[in-house]
Structures are given as structure tokens and as C-alpha cells.
Design an enzyme around this catalytic site. Structure first.
Site, short mmCIF file in Angstrom:
data_model
loop_
_atom_site.label_atom_id
_atom_site.label_comp_id
_atom_site.label_asym_id
_atom_site.label_seq_id
_atom_site.Cartn_x
_atom_site.Cartn_y
_atom_site.Cartn_z
CB CYS A 68 35.97 45.78 50.73
SG CYS A 68 37.56 46.62 50.24
CB CYS A 71 36.29 45.17 47.27
SG CYS A 71 37.80 44.53 48.46
#
Length: 180
Positions: A68, A71
Site C-alpha cells: 500500500c 501506508c
């Protein structure tokens, strides 16, 4: 002493410029790679969920994935926030790619990452947020969480679509719910 011809100087300048650009690109690439490493390191250092929800401290639970990009981008800010609040707030990280966390993914309706769940000191859910969160907003929410106040900026955490689909059975086709 001989002077360097202009063509030679121009070539040397181009080589130095290219070398500088390559070094900068390499440094930025290594920094980007460290975000992933930082996610893995932070996950290893995070509080186990069962302990976090029962030790009497408020908890910030994050659903994340190593792949991600949001993230990864948030990893440095989360490290800063954890250093600032880590003695007063639990930080628990759950990787959505680990099937062990499927019950939690379902329970908290994780449909995008990063997905944050804020718990009070008794383990009750107070709020959730999806997507990249600015460090200042996380700090504000954690300050409210520790004080037992309603979490700031939770209701206005992004735009919501105003689209409402019309669910009307078509007149010219059989209703699929008729089973016959």
C-alpha cells in the site's frame, strides 16, 4: 598550463550533472524503500491487539499492507506519532494480507487501507478513518482520545458520494428473485 577546450569543459559539466542526478535518485529510491522496511519494523513493534484492547490505555489500530503506497507514505509520520504518544496510547497494526486478521477485517468493515480504528481505554470503538491522515490530524485525535473527549475532525474526514442508485426491477425482464 594548457587550458581545457570548451567542448571538453561542456562534456565534463554534463558528466558531473548526470552523476549528481543519479546520486539524488539513488538516495530518494533508498528512502522510499525504507518506508516499506519501516512498516515492517513498526508492525513488529506494535502492541498485540488482545493486549492493546485490555490494558486500560486507548488504542489506535491500523489495517495496512506492505504494498500500500499510502501506508508507506504515512509510515514516517506514524513513527513520529508513536514516539510522541507511545507511552500513553497503544498502537496495533494488522496486515490485511494475513488471513489471521480476516475476522477483524470483516468486523470493522475494512474496504480501503490504511484504515484506522480508535478505541477508548475500555476497548470500545469511538471512530474510524480511512485513507492517508495528516500527522497533525492524528495527533489531534490521539490527544482527544487520551483526554476522553469526542474525536476531532471525525465526521468531516473526506468527501462522500452523493450518488443514490435507483433499484427498480425492470418491467421487460423476469424478476431474478422470483426463482421460477
Amino acid at each position: 598550463m594548457q587550458s581545457t577546450p570548451p567542448a571538453q569543459r561542456m562534456r565534463n559539466f554534463a558528466i558531473v550533472t548526470i552523476a549528481i542526478v543519479l546520486v539524488v535518485a539513488l538516495v530518494l529510491g533508498v528512502r522510499a524503500q525504507n518506508f516499506t522496511d519501516s512498516l515492517a519494523t513498526q508492525a513488529k513493534q506494535s502492541q498485540p491487539l488482545d493486549i492493546a484492547l485490555t490494558n486500560g490505555k486507548p488504542t489506535l489500530m491500523e489495517f495496512y499492507a506492505d504494498w500500500c503506497t499510502s501506508c508507506q507514505a504515512m509510515a514516517p509520520d506514524l513513527a513520529t506519532v508513536k514516539a510522541q504518544f507511545g507511552d500513553r496510547v497503544n498502537f496495533s497494526m494488522l496486515n490485511v494480507d494475513n488471513t489471521k486478521w480476516l475476522p477483524e477485517v470483516t468486523k470493522y468493515r475494512v474496504d480501503g487501507i490504511p484504515h484506522f480504528v480508535f478505541f477508548d481505554n475500555k476497548g470500545r470503538v469511538l471512530a474510524q478513518a480511512i485513507g492517508e491522515q495528516p500527522r497533525q490530524i492524528l495527533e489531534l485525535k490521539l490527544t482527544d482520545l487520551m483526554a476522553g473527549n469526542p474525536l476531532s475532525d471525525t465526521a468531516a474526514a473526506g468527501e462522500v458520494s452523493k450518488f443514490t442508485p435507483k433499484v427498480v426491477p425492470s418491467e421487460d425482464k423476469a424478476d431474478p428473485r422470483a426463482h421460477g
